[in-house]
Design an enzyme around this catalytic site. Structure first.
Site, PDB file in Angstrom:
ATOM      1  N   LYS A 176       0.847  -1.195   0.000  1.00 46.21           N
ATOM      2  CA  LYS A 176       0.000   0.000   0.000  1.00 46.21           C
ATOM      3  C   LYS A 176       0.883   1.246   0.000  1.00 46.21           C
ATOM      4  CE  LYS A 176      -3.715  -2.611   0.709  1.00 46.21           C
ATOM      5  NZ  LYS A 176      -4.846  -2.733  -0.224  1.00 46.21           N
ATOM      6  N   LYS A 202       2.552  -8.704  -2.237  1.00 49.49           N
ATOM      7  CA  LYS A 202       1.562  -8.831  -3.311  1.00 49.49           C
ATOM      8  C   LYS A 202       1.298  -7.506  -3.999  1.00 49.49           C
ATOM      9  CE  LYS A 202      -3.426  -9.569  -3.712  1.00 49.49           C
ATOM     10  NZ  LYS A 202      -3.726  -8.125  -3.891  1.00 49.49           N
ATOM     11  N   ASP A 204      -1.472  -5.217  -5.705  1.00 50.74           N
ATOM     12  CA  ASP A 204      -2.922  -5.160  -5.569  1.00 50.74           C
ATOM     13  C   ASP A 204      -3.562  -5.417  -6.922  1.00 50.74           C
ATOM     14  OD1 ASP A 204      -5.265  -4.967  -4.091  1.00 50.74           O
ATOM     15  OD2 ASP A 204      -4.560  -3.217  -2.997  1.00 50.74           O
ATOM     16  N   GLU A 205      -4.875  -5.632  -6.895  1.00 53.25           N
ATOM     17  CA  GLU A 205      -5.554  -6.100  -8.107  1.00 53.25           C
ATOM     18  C   GLU A 205      -5.489  -5.111  -9.265  1.00 53.25           C
ATOM     19  OE1 GLU A 205      -8.601  -3.809  -5.756  1.00 53.25           O
ATOM     20  OE2 GLU A 205      -7.057  -5.298  -5.285  1.00 53.25           O
ATOM     21  N   HIS A 295      -6.601 -13.275  -7.771  1.00 49.21           N
ATOM     22  CA  HIS A 295      -7.410 -12.262  -7.095  1.00 49.21           C
ATOM     23  C   HIS A 295      -8.822 -12.310  -7.662  1.00 49.21           C
ATOM     24  CE1 HIS A 295      -8.785  -8.499  -5.354  1.00 49.21           C
ATOM     25  NE2 HIS A 295      -7.683  -8.467  -4.623  1.00 49.21           N
ATOM     26  N   SER A 380      -7.780 -12.069   3.466  1.00 48.45           N
ATOM     27  CA  SER A 380      -7.247 -10.725   3.250  1.00 48.45           C
ATOM     28  C   SER A 380      -8.371  -9.712   3.355  1.00 48.45           C
ATOM     29  CB  SER A 380      -6.593 -10.650   1.858  1.00 48.45           C
ATOM     30  OG  SER A 380      -6.141  -9.351   1.573  1.00 48.45           O
TER      31      SER A 380
END
Length: 476
Positions: A176, A202, A204-205, A295, A380
């Site tokens: 983030k 990871k 993010d989508e 995802h 998550s």
């Protein structure tokens, strides 16, 4: 033979016009075959439409039927190919809803194609005017059809062997802010989280290849971060590199570059990317030794409404057939929607080889996966260290517990946030293995661990009042 002669002959065995669907597609005496695909639809008919007619309409419109009789019906064997509603069951507590059980012969579906399966079952019938709402609650996929799919690229056991980590859930973190970081700063955040104790980080989508961070730059900086963290910790580390793209060709190019960089895992947004793209990517991952993280971006548009859409347990089954080694499932305890019993039901459908019908968990059919590899559940969304005992208790070992804000929001930074989560996890696993009850003693277990970890103590103090207590929208 002339046109007139042909027309005369077809008249002999054909009666034009519109007839009730139930005359052909409602067959309560039918016994489903082992090779049939079975579907459970939640049907809300328009006022005045009989249950049998509404259920038969669903069977017809999702198989061989149309709104009127057509003479070309005489050119095939409809009894062989039609879908059949074989049972109707009222929904408790709902005045105008029922479950329609429909059996489809296997010949209706292309082998190894989730795309074709869904195009038939849900492609057109959901817009039918005779229905106020329609929801696909569950599917029974026969072994004969499952054997036409590869399934997950590797599965749970092979993944553990690849990363050499056993006996506990895996830990992850979504970087983030999800948008806006430069590739270099993004790589720095990845490195700090991995050296602090996480197994995975990871994308993010919605991180693909934007002007502020092109995909190739991100891949290079992330690869540097992973190699450095592995050298320092002696553990296998990974980052879910999102290869989702505007075309399949571009997606495969990104996957190939990740392999070139010796990355262990990549990622795909399977609903927005599509099942055809996902299946192609899963085949590439198996052939090239890459794990595939999935995802579920856009899922709530499809599955959240209780009376219309497709339940996530169906999407989970479709993903297991299409291929993925991880998929997000919700957390039960975090910020995202998820009833506990229903969530545990579709987690079992993802991971286990044989699952009995269990209506209390929303499982309408017994499902035999015929030894297809399982998919690791990913918890998550709005979780932090105080949730750790419940997460370990709910998900067990074969899961990834993914703390985004619960890592990066630590008051001392990313690496201490990762350390706090790792200490909390190790404490919960040890306590469970000693026979302690995590749900009853979880708070005490975390507080005891704080004595030996200032990073965990700081995290516990920061998030001690944070809860997400809302009633689930989707229940059994």
């Amino acid at each position: 033979m002339s046109y007139a002669q042909t027309r005369t002959q077809t008249k002999a065995g054909y009666k034009a016009g519109v007839q009730d669907y139930r005359l052909t597609y409602y067959t309560p005496d039918y016994t489903p075959k082992d090779t049939d695909i079975l579907a459970a639809f939640r049907v809300t008919p328009q006022p005045g439409v009989p249950y049998e007619e509404a259920a038969a309409a669903v069977a017809a419109e999702s198989s061989t039927g149309t709104w009127t009789t057509v003479w070309t019906d005489l050119l095939t064997d409809l009894d062989r190919y039609k879908g059949r509603c074989y049972d109707i069951e009222p929904v408790p507590g709902e005045d105008n809803q029922f479950i329609a059980y429909i059996a489809y012969p296997l010949d209706l579906f292309e082998e190894g194609s989730v795309t074709n399966l869904l195009t038939s079952l849900v492609g057109n019938v959901f817009g039918f005017k005779a229905l106020k709402a329609l929801r696909l609650e569950d599917l029974r996929i026969p072994v004969a059809y499952l054997k036409t799919f590869q399934g997950p690229p590797h599965g749970i056991q092979v993944e553990r062997d690849k990363i050499n980590k056993y006996g506990r859930p895996l830990l992850g973190c979504t970087i983030k802010p999800k948008l806006g970081l430069s590739a270099k700063n993004y790589g720095r955040a990845v490195y700090e989280c991995l050296r602090g104790g996480l197994d995975f980080t990871k994308d993010d989508e919605n991180i693909n290849s934007q002007p502020f961070q092109r995909w190739r730059d991100r891949f290079l900086f992330v690869a540097d971060a992973i190699h450095k963290a592995q050298a320092e910790t002696g553990e296998v580390k990974g980052h879910y590199l999102n290869v989702t793209a505007g075309t399949c060709e571009e997606m495969m190019k990104r996957a190939a570059f990740a392999k070139e960089l010796e990355m262990p895992i990549i990622m795909h947004d399977f609903l927005t990317g599509g099942f055809t793209a996902n299946t192609s990517l899963a085949h590439y991952c198996r052939d090239n030794g890459l794990l595939l993280h999935i995802h579920r971006a856009m899922h709530a548009v499809i599955d959240r409404q209780k009376n219309h859409g497709i339940h996530f347990r169906v999407l989970s089954k479709c993903l297991r057939m299409s291929g993925g080694d991880h998929i997000h499932t919700g957390t039960v305890v975090g910020k995202l929607e998820g009833d506990k019993d229903i969530t545990l039901g579709f987690i079992d459908l993802l991971r286990e080889n044989y699952i009995e019908e269990n209506r209390s968990r929303g499982i309408y059919f017994t499902q035999d996966w015929a030894s297809m590899p399982g998919v690791m559940a990913v918890a998550s969304g709005g979780i932090h260290v105080w949730h750790m005992p419940a997460l370990v208790d709910i998900f067990g070992d074969d899961a990834v517990l993914q703390f985004g804000g619960g890592t990066l929001g630590h008051p001392w930074g990313n690496a201490p946030g990762a350390t706090a989560n790792r200490v909390a996890l190790e404490a919960c696993v040890q306590a469970r293995n000693e026979g302690r009850n995590l749900m009853r003693e979880g708070g005490d277990i975390i507080r005891e661990a704080c004595r030996w970890s200032p990073e965990l103590a700081a995290a516990c103090e920061l998030w001690k009042e944070i809860k997400f207590e809302f009633e689930a929208v989707d229940t059994v």
